[in-house]
Design an enzyme around this catalytic site. Structure first.
Site, PDB file in Angstrom:
ATOM      1  N   GLY A 150       0.772  -1.236   0.000  1.00  0.00           N
ATOM      2  CA  GLY A 150       0.000   0.000   0.000  1.00  0.00           C
ATOM      3  C   GLY A 150       0.801   1.284   0.000  1.00  0.00           C
ATOM      4  O   GLY A 150       0.329   2.300   0.505  1.00  0.00           O
ATOM      5  N   SER A 151       1.999   1.293  -0.570  1.00  0.00           N
ATOM      6  CA  SER A 151       2.775   2.551  -0.586  1.00  0.00           C
ATOM      7  C   SER A 151       2.086   3.593  -1.464  1.00  0.00           C
ATOM      8  O   SER A 151       2.161   4.789  -1.184  1.00  0.00           O
ATOM      9  CB  SER A 151       4.206   2.301  -1.054  1.00  0.00           C
ATOM     10  N   ASN A 152       1.396   3.159  -2.511  1.00  0.00           N
ATOM     11  CA  ASN A 152       0.664   4.129  -3.340  1.00  0.00           C
ATOM     12  C   ASN A 152      -0.529   4.699  -2.570  1.00  0.00           C
ATOM     13  O   ASN A 152      -0.812   5.896  -2.637  1.00  0.00           O
ATOM     14  CB  ASN A 152       0.210   3.464  -4.639  1.00  0.00           C
TER      15      ASN A 152
ATOM     16  N   MET B 204      -3.852  -6.729  -7.373  1.00  0.00           N
ATOM     17  CA  MET B 204      -3.170  -7.733  -8.188  1.00  0.00           C
ATOM     18  C   MET B 204      -4.101  -8.811  -8.747  1.00  0.00           C
ATOM     19  O   MET B 204      -3.676  -9.903  -9.064  1.00  0.00           O
ATOM     20  CB  MET B 204      -2.052  -8.391  -7.374  1.00  0.00           C
TER      21      MET B 204
ATOM     22  N   ILE C 217      -7.214  -9.530 -11.711  1.00  0.00           N
ATOM     23  CA  ILE C 217      -7.872  -8.976 -12.885  1.00  0.00           C
ATOM     24  C   ILE C 217      -9.336  -8.708 -12.543  1.00  0.00           C
ATOM     25  O   ILE C 217     -10.016  -9.552 -11.958  1.00  0.00           O
ATOM     26  CB  ILE C 217      -7.760  -9.957 -14.072  1.00  0.00           C
ATOM     27  N   LEU C 218      -9.806  -7.504 -12.827  1.00  0.00           N
ATOM     28  CA  LEU C 218     -11.196  -7.129 -12.578  1.00  0.00           C
ATOM     29  C   LEU C 218     -12.031  -7.539 -13.790  1.00  0.00           C
ATOM     30  O   LEU C 218     -11.699  -7.191 -14.934  1.00  0.00           O
ATOM     31  CB  LEU C 218     -11.301  -5.619 -12.354  1.00  0.00           C
TER      32      LEU C 218
ATOM     33  N   HIS D  71       0.074   1.368 -13.245  1.00  0.00           N
ATOM     34  CA  HIS D  71       0.750   0.173 -13.731  1.00  0.00           C
ATOM     35  C   HIS D  71       2.233   0.499 -13.900  1.00  0.00           C
ATOM     36  O   HIS D  71       2.570   1.538 -14.495  1.00  0.00           O
ATOM     37  CB  HIS D  71       0.137  -0.252 -15.071  1.00  0.00           C
TER      38      HIS D  71
ATOM     39  N   LEU E 193      -6.886  -6.057 -20.191  1.00  0.00           N
ATOM     40  CA  LEU E 193      -5.868  -5.804 -19.172  1.00  0.00           C
ATOM     41  C   LEU E 193      -4.887  -4.698 -19.570  1.00  0.00           C
ATOM     42  O   LEU E 193      -4.289  -4.743 -20.648  1.00  0.00           O
ATOM     43  CB  LEU E 193      -5.086  -7.097 -18.909  1.00  0.00           C
ATOM     44  N   ASP E 194      -4.776  -3.689 -18.694  1.00  0.00           N
ATOM     45  CA  ASP E 194      -3.768  -2.625 -18.872  1.00  0.00           C
ATOM     46  C   ASP E 194      -3.850  -1.952 -20.233  1.00  0.00           C
ATOM     47  O   ASP E 194      -2.840  -1.497 -20.771  1.00  0.00           O
ATOM     48  CB  ASP E 194      -2.365  -3.210 -18.660  1.00  0.00           C
TER      49      ASP E 194
ATOM     50  N   GLU F  39       6.261   6.571  -9.065  1.00  0.00           N
ATOM     51  CA  GLU F  39       4.830   6.223  -9.045  1.00  0.00           C
ATOM     52  C   GLU F  39       4.058   7.116  -8.099  1.00  0.00           C
ATOM     53  O   GLU F  39       2.940   7.555  -8.410  1.00  0.00           O
ATOM     54  CB  GLU F  39       4.640   4.768  -8.597  1.00  0.00           C
TER      55      GLU F  39
HETATM   56  C1  GRF Z   1       3.267  -0.819  -7.610  1.00  0.00           C
HETATM   57  O1  GRF Z   1       4.499  -0.954  -8.285  1.00  0.00           O
HETATM   58  C2  GRF Z   1       2.163  -0.750  -8.611  1.00  0.00           C
HETATM   59  O2  GRF Z   1       2.505  -0.044  -9.789  1.00  0.00           O
HETATM   60  C3  GRF Z   1       1.952  -2.200  -8.930  1.00  0.00           C
HETATM   61  O3  GRF Z   1       2.115  -2.893  -7.703  1.00  0.00           O
HETATM   62  C4  GRF Z   1       2.913  -2.081  -6.845  1.00  0.00           C
HETATM   63  C5  GRF Z   1       2.062  -1.766  -5.652  1.00  0.00           C
HETATM   64  O4  GRF Z   1       2.839  -1.214  -4.705  1.00  0.00           O
HETATM   65  N1  GRF Z   1       0.635  -2.433  -9.441  1.00  0.00           N
HETATM   66  P1  GRF Z   1       2.103  -0.661  -3.370  1.00  0.00           P
HETATM   67  O5  GRF Z   1       1.251  -1.793  -2.817  1.00  0.00           O
HETATM   68  O6  GRF Z   1       1.288   0.523  -3.743  1.00  0.00           O
HETATM   69  O7  GRF Z   1       3.276  -0.323  -2.486  1.00  0.00           O
END
Ligand code: GRF
Length: 201
Positions: A11-13, A87, A89-90, A106, A141-142, A171
């Site tokens: 969850g860093s994003n 992670m 696929i929806l 992505h 996908l993507d 990111e």
């Molecule tokens: C990120 O690199 C994102 O682009 C990819 O998975 C990673 C998720 O990282 N889909 P986090 O869980 O947000 O740290």
């Protein structure tokens, strides 16, 4: 604005969105964090009442899981749904339900390297550059229209972990900037293209 976040991992994003909100850079709130992994660390970043996580294996089908996920997401009344390290696929049903409001980050310069293991593939391909893309989600996908990208160099001696770390560092500002554009109404999706201030560039 209310932002629902789908995450499967650390969850860093998500954290970068939370930090942006706390710093007054993002005038939004996290409506909920939704996961296919009940143990995901991302879930710990919000209060228990804002978490939803189920094991897909508890459902009879992908569609049934996606329907339950969609109901939980809809119940949080989000304006936007952000896949940040989600992670799975929806399915098309979920994607159509939130079409135009569903984005993903992505870790590649789409349309290059759709799918998994993007950093290893970029090295393998001998790419001089790599990076991340924020795009609208479509059933394929993507493959949705790209809102914004961030680039990093691929350096001699990079392994996948080193490159992944360099990409992850861009990111976070990319996601924050992209979500700001969305909630400020500066970008929108129409017929598979991105409109900036109502214009397709
Ligand atoms: C990120 O690199 C994102 O682009 C990819 O998975 C990673 C998720 O990282 N889909 P986090 O869980 O947000 O740290």
């Amino acid at each position: 604005s209310r932002i629902a976040v789908l995450a499967s991992g650390r969850g860093s994003n998500l954290q970068c969105l939370l930090d942006g909100i706390a710093a007054g850079q993002l005038h939004a709130r996290i409506a909920g964090v939704f996961s296919d992994r009940p143990g995901a660390a991302a879930l710990d970043k919000v209060a228990a009442a804002q978490r939803w996580a189920r094991k897909p294996g508890e459902f009879a089908s992908r569609e049934a899981f996606d329907a339950a996920l969609g109901d939980a997401v809809a119940a949080s009344a989000p304006d936007w749904i952000v896949c940040a390290g989600y992670m799975r696929i929806l399915g098309a049903g979920f994607v159509q339900r939130f079409a135009g409001r569903l984005v993903n980050i992505h870790p590649s310069l789409l349309p290059l390297h759709k799918g998994l293991h993007t950093h290893a593939r970029a090295i393998e391909a001998g790419d001089a550059e790599h990076g991340a893309s924020v795009h609208f989600v479509v059933p394929e996908l993507d493959a949705g229209a790209v809102i914004a990208q961030a680039r990093v160099p691929v350096l001699a001696g990079d392994d996948a972990d080193a490159l992944a770390a360099r990409v992850l560092a861009v990111e976070h500002p990319l996601l924050l900037a992209s979500v700001r554009l969305l909630i400020d109404g500066r970008v929108a999706e129409r017929d598979g293209t991105v409109l900036f201030d109502g214009q397709s560039l």
